[in-house]
Design an enzyme around this catalytic site. Structure first.
Site, mmCIF file in Angstrom:
data_model
loop_
_atom_site.group_PDB
_atom_site.id
_atom_site.type_symbol
_atom_site.label_atom_id
_atom_site.label_comp_id
_atom_site.label_asym_id
_atom_site.label_seq_id
_atom_site.Cartn_x
_atom_site.Cartn_y
_atom_site.Cartn_z
ATOM 1 N N SER A 49 0.819 -1.220 0.000
ATOM 2 C CA SER A 49 0.000 0.000 0.000
ATOM 3 C C SER A 49 0.847 1.262 0.000
ATOM 4 C CB SER A 49 -0.924 0.003 1.221
ATOM 5 O OG SER A 49 -0.169 -0.120 2.411
ATOM 6 N N HIS A 182 -40.691 23.280 -10.178
ATOM 7 C CA HIS A 182 -40.792 22.463 -11.407
ATOM 8 C C HIS A 182 -40.049 23.118 -12.574
ATOM 9 C CE1 HIS A 182 -44.135 20.310 -9.346
ATOM 10 N NE2 HIS A 182 -44.378 21.530 -8.876
ATOM 11 N N SER A 303 -14.447 26.563 -27.391
ATOM 12 C CA SER A 303 -14.588 25.335 -28.165
ATOM 13 C C SER A 303 -13.568 25.356 -29.289
ATOM 14 C CB SER A 303 -16.007 25.265 -28.745
ATOM 15 O OG SER A 303 -16.015 24.441 -29.890
ATOM 16 N N LYS A 309 -18.468 29.811 -28.724
ATOM 17 C CA LYS A 309 -18.720 29.143 -27.453
ATOM 18 C C LYS A 309 -17.898 29.673 -26.281
ATOM 19 C CE LYS A 309 -21.047 26.089 -26.615
ATOM 20 N NZ LYS A 309 -20.865 24.652 -26.854
ATOM 21 N N GLU A 316 -19.484 22.652 -14.524
ATOM 22 C CA GLU A 316 -19.773 21.338 -15.120
ATOM 23 C C GLU A 316 -18.915 20.235 -14.492
ATOM 24 O OE1 GLU A 316 -20.542 21.268 -19.644
ATOM 25 O OE2 GLU A 316 -19.376 23.075 -19.286
ATOM 26 N N TYR A 343 -9.322 -6.456 12.978
ATOM 27 C CA TYR A 343 -8.726 -5.946 11.745
ATOM 28 C C TYR A 343 -8.723 -7.018 10.667
ATOM 29 C CZ TYR A 343 -5.409 -4.259 8.301
ATOM 30 O OH TYR A 343 -4.834 -3.866 7.115
ATOM 31 N N GLN A 348 -7.213 -2.119 4.208
ATOM 32 C CA GLN A 348 -6.217 -1.356 3.455
ATOM 33 C C GLN A 348 -6.870 -0.638 2.267
ATOM 34 O OE1 GLN A 348 -2.095 -2.821 3.095
ATOM 35 N NE2 GLN A 348 -2.519 -3.007 0.929
ATOM 36 N N LYS A 351 -8.180 3.482 1.984
ATOM 37 C CA LYS A 351 -7.440 4.732 1.811
ATOM 38 C C LYS A 351 -7.689 5.430 0.484
ATOM 39 C CE LYS A 351 -4.198 2.943 4.976
ATOM 40 N NZ LYS A 351 -5.066 1.721 4.973
HETATM 41 N N1 ARG Z 1 -1.118 -1.307 5.269
HETATM 42 C C1 ARG Z 1 -2.028 -1.818 6.240
HETATM 43 C C2 ARG Z 1 -3.389 -1.101 6.104
HETATM 44 O O1 ARG Z 1 -3.438 -0.115 5.483
HETATM 45 C C3 ARG Z 1 -1.501 -1.594 7.617
HETATM 46 C C4 ARG Z 1 -2.010 -2.566 8.615
HETATM 47 C C5 ARG Z 1 -1.512 -3.919 8.303
HETATM 48 N N2 ARG Z 1 -1.839 -4.850 9.319
HETATM 49 C C6 ARG Z 1 -1.752 -6.179 9.116
HETATM 50 N N3 ARG Z 1 -2.083 -6.919 10.108
HETATM 51 N N4 ARG Z 1 -1.381 -6.671 7.954
HETATM 52 O O2 ARG Z 1 -4.410 -1.552 6.602
#
Ligand code: ARG
Length: 489
Positions: A49, A182, A303, A309, A316, A343, A348, A351
């Site tokens: 990432s 309307h 344009s 134009k 837009e 988790y 990941q 983001k």
């Molecule tokens: N790059 C991971 C994320 O954005 C960080 C956390 C990774 N944790 C793990 N247990 N692999 O979520």
């Protein structure tokens, strides 16, 4: 998949990778002794990432500084180690900012890149930084810190835009235009009042942003991987250093919660919906059919084929960007749907949509904050449009009610007058008294006070009404409301 079928890069060709191996600078596998074979090259790139989470490097370092200080104050690491960590992190930060830092896909993400660079600089002390911490609470903390700053930056642009609207509304408080329902001419309104409607929409967005910030300002650090940590940590020290208002109460929830990102994406989606509505009006109003406004050339393009134009590209584009921001919200909701605690690597994927919403919302607000106060209003065209379309018909009905007629009867009488006007192409205000009296004998000379555009708007001078005097008071109240709408706690 056979080796020859595999793509050489898991990511788009535009993305610049520092392709590497699965080992750290020191030559050790990051997972220690558990693995007997190295990560597949494709899997390494697929799971990395760093190309998108490196934008959180400042927050990652900020979190590590606080964590190390807490570890020292609680006696988990020595003062020397903490000093070495603080000094090393400063150097890493400088390297990143000068462009000297070598980001490595082999080191997967921003967290491990920074930790490896720290250890390369300061040795063993660097290896102690991760004591009592996991990337799971680390990343959750980083995103919150990042988003907290993003909220403040976004709020600045939103406030600038709202201030611009107040200026525009004050300037145009007595400008008369047709109000629509309307998209058909309904009743005359002042343009200042219309602008203040935009203000209300966007002020709610600012309140939502403030609310989002309040709930995201809680600290996950200390949750470690999911269950907390056996070290004698003090989460209040870290919380204070990082200026979070509270700590997350439950370790399982702390590492898995992404509500705050969804709330931000939701707030941005609603706000973009508002901006798209304003954009749509600007586009319509700039057309040759409406001719209510013009936008300065610097916000438009021409344009390549049609010399006449002048296109309202900025509104837009803002209207169009609403789509991706809705998409980001859907991505995050779907990402989190049915995820078991705690988790999961799925997270990941939070983001890129989140960052896209941060950037897109911010950009659209900047563009509108620059553009809206610069609108050129075509007062005569607006007035002309308000005069046609029988926009004062309701006023005539209200006038008859004032003379003692029941509203339903008045509605009927005015309907007949309008039908006559349509047939003979004459507005109510342009009919003679004799003509009007054909529809009701109760109409007298004073009717012309209510059939004028000014008479119509001035009659609506209560709170929330369109009269210039009401708009002026609304603007004064709005200044106070604006000053307290966003509360960084
Ligand atoms: N790059 C991971 C994320 O954005 C960080 C956390 C990774 N944790 C793990 N247990 N692999 O979520």
């Amino acid at each position: 998949m056979s080796q020859s079928d595999k793509p050489t890069s898991a990511n788009s060709p535009e993305q610049q990778h520092t392709a590497g191996t699965q080992v750290s600078e020191s030559g050790e596998s990051l997972w220690g002794g558990r693995f007997t074979e190295s990560t597949d090259q494709f899997v390494q790139e697929f799971t990395a990432s760093v190309n998108f989470d490196k934008r959180m490097y400042r927050q990652d370092i900020q979190g590590s500084r606080a964590h190390a200080t807490m570890l020292q104050r609680t006696g988990v690491i020595t003062q020397e180690d903490n000093q070495a960590i603080q000094g090393g992190l400063n150097e890493v930060e400088k390297d990143i900012e000068s462009g000297a830092f070598q980001w490595s896909v082999a080191l997967e993400d921003v967290h491990m890149n920074i930790e490896a660079a720290l250890t390369a600089k300061i040795g063993d002390a660097g290896k102690r930084l991760h004591t009592g911490r996991s990337r799971n609470d680390q990343v959750a903390t980083d995103i919150r810190l990042y988003l907290r700053e993003s909220c403040d930056q976004t709020a600045l642009q939103l406030v600038r835009l709202l201030e611009g609207l107040l200026e525009l509304a004050a300037k145009e408080k007595a400008t008369i235009m047709p109000g629509f329902t309307h998209l058909q001419t309904a009743q005359p309104v002042t343009f200042g009042h219309h602008v203040m409607a935009w203000f209300e929409m966007l002020l709610r967005d600012l309140e939502r942003l403030s609310d989002t910030r309040k709930r995201l300002n809680r600290m996950p650090l200390g949750a470690a991987a999911l269950a907390g940590t056996s070290y004698p940590i003090d989460r209040q020290i870290t919380r204070e250093l990082l200026e979070f208002s509270e700590v997350c109460e439950n370790s399982l929830d702390a590492v898995s919660d992404r509500d705050f990102a969804i709330e931000f994406c939701s707030a941005s989606a609603i706000s973009l919906m508002h901006l798209s509505r304003i954009a749509e009006e600007l586009v319509l109003w700039m057309s040759a059919q409406f001719r209510f406004i013009d936008l300065p050339d610097r916000f438009c393009t021409g344009s390549s084929i049609m010399p006449q134009k002048k296109n309202p590209d900025v509104p837009e584009l803002v209207r169009g960007k609403t789509g991706r921001v809705y998409g980001n919200l859907m991505s995050l909701l779907t990402l989190m749907k049915s995820q078991p605690l705690a988790y999961n690597k799925d997270n990941q994927e939070d983001k890129e949509p989140l960052f896209d919403s941060v950037d897109t919302w911010f950009g659209c607000l900047c563009a509108f904050a620059d553009m809206l106060p610069a609108i050129q209003v075509k007062h005569e065209s607006m007035r002309h449009a308000a005069k046609s379309g029988f926009s004062t018909a309701t006023d005539l009905a209200d006038y008859l009610v004032g003379k003692g007629m029941a509203f339903r009867d008045a509605h009927e009488v005015v309907g007949e007058a309008v039908a006559h006007g349509v047939k003979h192409e004459i507005d109510l205000a342009d009919m003679s008294l004799q003509q009007l009296q054909l529809f009701s004998e109760q109409i007298t000379q004073d009717v012309f006070d209510v059939l004028t555009l000014e008479g119509s708007v001035n009659a609506r001078s209560h709170i929330g009404g369109t009269a210039p005097a009401a708009v002026e008071q609304a603007i004064e109240r709005a200044k106070v409301r604006l000053s307290t709408a966003y509360k960084p706690s």
